[in-house]
Scaffold this motif. Structure first.
Motif, short mmCIF file in Angstrom:
data_model
loop_
_atom_site.label_atom_id
_atom_site.label_comp_id
_atom_site.label_asym_id
_atom_site.label_seq_id
_atom_site.Cartn_x
_atom_site.Cartn_y
_atom_site.Cartn_z
N GLY A 80 -10.22 9.57 -10.90
CA GLY A 80 -9.69 10.82 -11.45
C GLY A 80 -9.55 10.86 -12.95
O GLY A 80 -8.91 11.77 -13.50
N LEU A 81 -10.16 9.90 -13.63
CA LEU A 81 -10.07 9.89 -15.11
C LEU A 81 -10.95 11.00 -15.67
O LEU A 81 -12.15 11.03 -15.45
CB LEU A 81 -10.56 8.55 -15.64
N ARG A 82 -10.32 11.93 -16.41
CA ARG A 82 -11.11 13.03 -16.99
C ARG A 82 -10.89 13.10 -18.49
O ARG A 82 -10.84 14.18 -19.07
CB ARG A 82 -10.74 14.34 -16.32
N GLU A 155 -4.22 14.88 -22.59
CA GLU A 155 -4.53 13.47 -22.44
C GLU A 155 -3.32 12.65 -22.84
O GLU A 155 -2.85 12.74 -23.97
CB GLU A 155 -5.75 13.09 -23.28
N GLY A 156 -2.80 11.86 -21.93
CA GLY A 156 -1.62 11.06 -22.21
C GLY A 156 -1.98 9.71 -22.77
O GLY A 156 -3.01 9.54 -23.42
N ALA A 157 -1.16 8.74 -22.45
CA ALA A 157 -1.38 7.38 -22.95
C ALA A 157 -2.59 6.75 -22.24
O ALA A 157 -3.01 7.21 -21.17
CB ALA A 157 -0.15 6.53 -22.69
N ARG A 162 -5.52 0.99 -14.95
CA ARG A 162 -6.69 1.57 -14.29
C ARG A 162 -7.97 1.06 -14.96
O ARG A 162 -8.95 0.73 -14.30
CB ARG A 162 -6.64 3.09 -14.36
N LEU A 163 -7.95 1.02 -16.27
CA LEU A 163 -9.14 0.55 -17.00
C LEU A 163 -9.42 -0.92 -16.70
O LEU A 163 -10.59 -1.32 -16.57
CB LEU A 163 -8.93 0.74 -18.51
N LEU A 169 -13.76 -4.40 -11.33
CA LEU A 169 -14.66 -3.97 -10.26
C LEU A 169 -16.11 -3.86 -10.75
O LEU A 169 -17.05 -4.19 -10.03
CB LEU A 169 -14.19 -2.64 -9.68
N THR A 170 -16.26 -3.40 -12.00
CA THR A 170 -17.62 -3.30 -12.56
C THR A 170 -18.24 -4.69 -12.68
O THR A 170 -19.41 -4.89 -12.31
CB THR A 170 -17.58 -2.61 -13.94
#
Lengths: 319, 291
Positions: A80-82, A155-157, A162-163, A169-170
């Motif tokens: 959900g990162l936009r 856009e928050g902090a 998540r990153l 995972l990448t």
């Protein structure tokens, strides 16, 4: 009576949901496409060479960087990162995919390539013509990309956790892609698996009157029992095994051995004279055979027109 | 049909008659005879195993660069062997590809079967002639027989308009594969009954692997439709197709392609999966305009 004007601000919850759904959908498309390529990285490298995208001759490095980018963006979108720093490279990647499939479509329409040379953005799993590839990419990528821009909030902090997860995972996915050629994934990564009919193994789309399927090429496959080996006729393991294959072939009355190859006529001729095979060697279109294997040789058993077993090598242990 | 390579069995002769005389003299005589045979025997002669199931194949043979008209070439695929018979060769020539050997053998040991196949019988006396080399264009092999250079190679591609008989004469494989295909009786009957003038032009290449599988099927259909209003013509194209003017005129881009003409006008084409059941493809073109 007054009607309420259309409001697309983030305060409208359905718009925000629509935007998130679109971004998740786009992320899933990226991940499915990346999975297809990760399971068969050799094909992806070949494709990069064919599309002349192997900058500085580094096709493998280009393939892994592209795969890493696609997986990372796919994961970011799915979570959900936009943020602009996700959507901007996503838009660039979508534009690049469309450029590739659009170029293939243009070349096809101008008779420069045949319909089997479509962009394999989904690896060997999907059989798409250049036209299908272009229009599917347009709908599957551009529409959700457009919708993913709506309903974005402030856009928050930086979402560090998540990153970090996306990074891990990448990296894991790239290790998987690196090891994939040695993993027993042939049935998953290719179109050849038990249960597939020989009339489903084809070169070209159904709409194409020149579509050629395996049962039309070798009518014998429709009946009886046949071991089929896919080979380029020059793999050392295959050449070493020819005497054994000859011996087995001459001792069989119920099962016939075939070699299907996309090798050149000269290579077939040389093989015939130097190896004197006791089995049938049948030339078949590259477009028919390439989606059936990750590496050669690969073998399969056909019983009454259906693939009943696959082997990721020569079927010597099955004899 | 699977052909089987046979093996020569050794014979064990036993005697049960009691020996009454001392063995010394007999042994000496036997040893002397053996010594004589060993000294006089040609080291290049050997008794060969039988090889069954040689089938006629379409190759041409040259002797010192001159084509041997009427030479017969047979192949035993299971044994990896070729047999060449020609009146201009002193003896039949046997090529054993897997052993890399060329040998001549006595004609008496070559047996012609009623089905057209040929066997090399057990006990043929094989005279070694040396090895062979694959020729420059990889279409055949070159070897020496009694100091003469022999080349066995694929025939040049069959070009231009042909009848089915021409293909069968070019390579018997076409006839054998055509015989193995059984066209659908009801469709053949339907095609026999139709009253339009239909011509089917089959563009093919003798060098094309797919054509060897597909063209014999339509040859079998042509055989069954003999005497009907449907006629067949086979047009051989050179490798690469593009250079042939007829292929260019007809827009042929791949082989095999069948062009169906009804009353002189093109009704459609047989290509790709249409070759599965060519009689059905012709019927569909006549009825629906699609193969």
């Amino acid at each position: 009576m007054t009607t309420k004007p259309f409001d697309s601000s983030p305060s409208q919850p359905w718009i925000r949901v629509l935007g998130i759904a679109a971004v998740v959908f786009l992320g899933l498309v990226f991940l499915v496409a990346a999975l297809g390529k990760a399971m068969d990285p050799v094909s992806f490298v070949e494709q990069i060479r064919a599309e002349r995208l192997d900058f500085f001759g580094l096709a493998e490095a280009t393939a892994f960087m592209a795969l890493g980018l696609e997986i990372a963006l796919g994961l970011a979108l799915v979570t959900g990162l936009r943020r602009w720093w996700v959507l901007a490279p996503t838009a660039a990647l979508v534009a690049f995919f469309l450029f590739l499939s659009g170029r293939a479509y243009w070349r096809f329409e101008h008779g420069l390539i045949d319909e089997t040379e479509a962009c394999g953005c989904f690896g060997n799993l999907l059989n798409r013509t250049p036209k299908e590839a272009f229009w599917q990419d347009l709908w599957l990528l551009v529409v959700p990309l457009g919708l993913s821009l709506v309903g974005r909030g402030k856009e928050g902090a930086l979402p560090k956790r998540r990153l970090m997860l996306i990074g891990l995972l990448t990296a894991a996915a790239l290790v998987f892609a690196w090891k994939a050629p040695d993993l027993p994934l042939d049935d998953l990564a290719t179109r050849l698996k038990p249960g597939v009919g020989v009339n489903e193994i084809c070169a070209g789309s159904e709409e194409n009157p020149e579509q050629l399927c395996l049962d039309a090429l070798v009518s014998d496959f429709s009946d009886g029992r046949h071991w089929v080996v896919l080979s380029d006729l020059d793999e050392p393991t295959f050449l070493e095994a020819v005497p054994q294959l000859n011996e087995w072939s001459t001792s069989q009355s119920e099962t016939k051995l075939w070699i299907l190859t996309a090798a050149s006529a000269e290579a077939v001729s040389t093989f015939q004279w130097t190896q004197a095979p006791a089995f049938a060697v049948q030339e078949a279109p590259y477009a028919m055979l390439r989606p059936l294997h990750r590496r050669l040789p690969r073998s399969f058993l056909v019983e009454d027109g259906e693939v009943t077993r696959t082997v990721s090598d020569l079927p010597l242990t099955e004899f | 049909m699977r052909r089987v390579l046979g093996y020569r069995k050794s014979f064990l002769i036993r005697t049960t008659r009691p020996l009454r005389k001392p063995l010394g003299g007999a042994l000496c005589a036997a040893a002397a005879a053996l010594l004589l045979v060993t000294m006089t025997a040609d080291p290049l002669l050997a008794a060969g195993p039988p090889i069954f199931g040689f089938e006629s194949v379409g190759f041409e043979v040259t002797l010192n660069g001159k084509e041997l008209k009427g030479a017969e070439v047979y192949q035993a695929e299971a044994a990896g062997a070729f047999l060449i018979l020609s009146e201009e060769l002193a003896a039949p020539v046997l090529l054993r590809l897997r052993d890399g050997q060329v040998e001549t053998l006595n004609l008496m040991k070559v047996n012609h079967n009623s089905n057209g196949s040929v066997d090399v019988l057990a006990g043929a006396t094989l005279a070694a002639q040396g090895g062979f080399q694959v020729n420059a264009d990889r279409t055949g092999v070159v070897f020496m027989v009694d100091t003469q250079t022999v080349e066995m190679k694929e025939k040049p591609p069959l070009l231009g308009s042909q009848q089915a008989a021409g293909l069968k004469a070019y390579d018997p494989h076409y006839e054998r594969t055509a015989e193995a295909y059984s066209p659908s009786d009801p469709i053949v009957e339907k095609l026999r009954e139709q009253d339009k003038d239909v011509k089917v032009s089959v563009f093919f290449g003798t060098w094309c692997g797919a054509c060897k599988q597909m063209v014999p099927r339509i040859m079998a259909v042509a055989d069954r439709l003999e005497g009907s209003k449907i006629t067949f013509d086979f047009y051989g194209l050179p490798p690469g197709i593009a250079g042939d003017p007829e292929a260019g005129r007809m827009g042929i881009q791949a082989v095999p392609t069948g062009v169906v003409f009804v009353d002189g006008k093109e009704a459609g084409r047989i290509s790709g999966n249409g070759w599965r059941v060519p009689e059905l493809a012709i019927n569909n073109l006549l009825v629906n305009g699609q193969s």
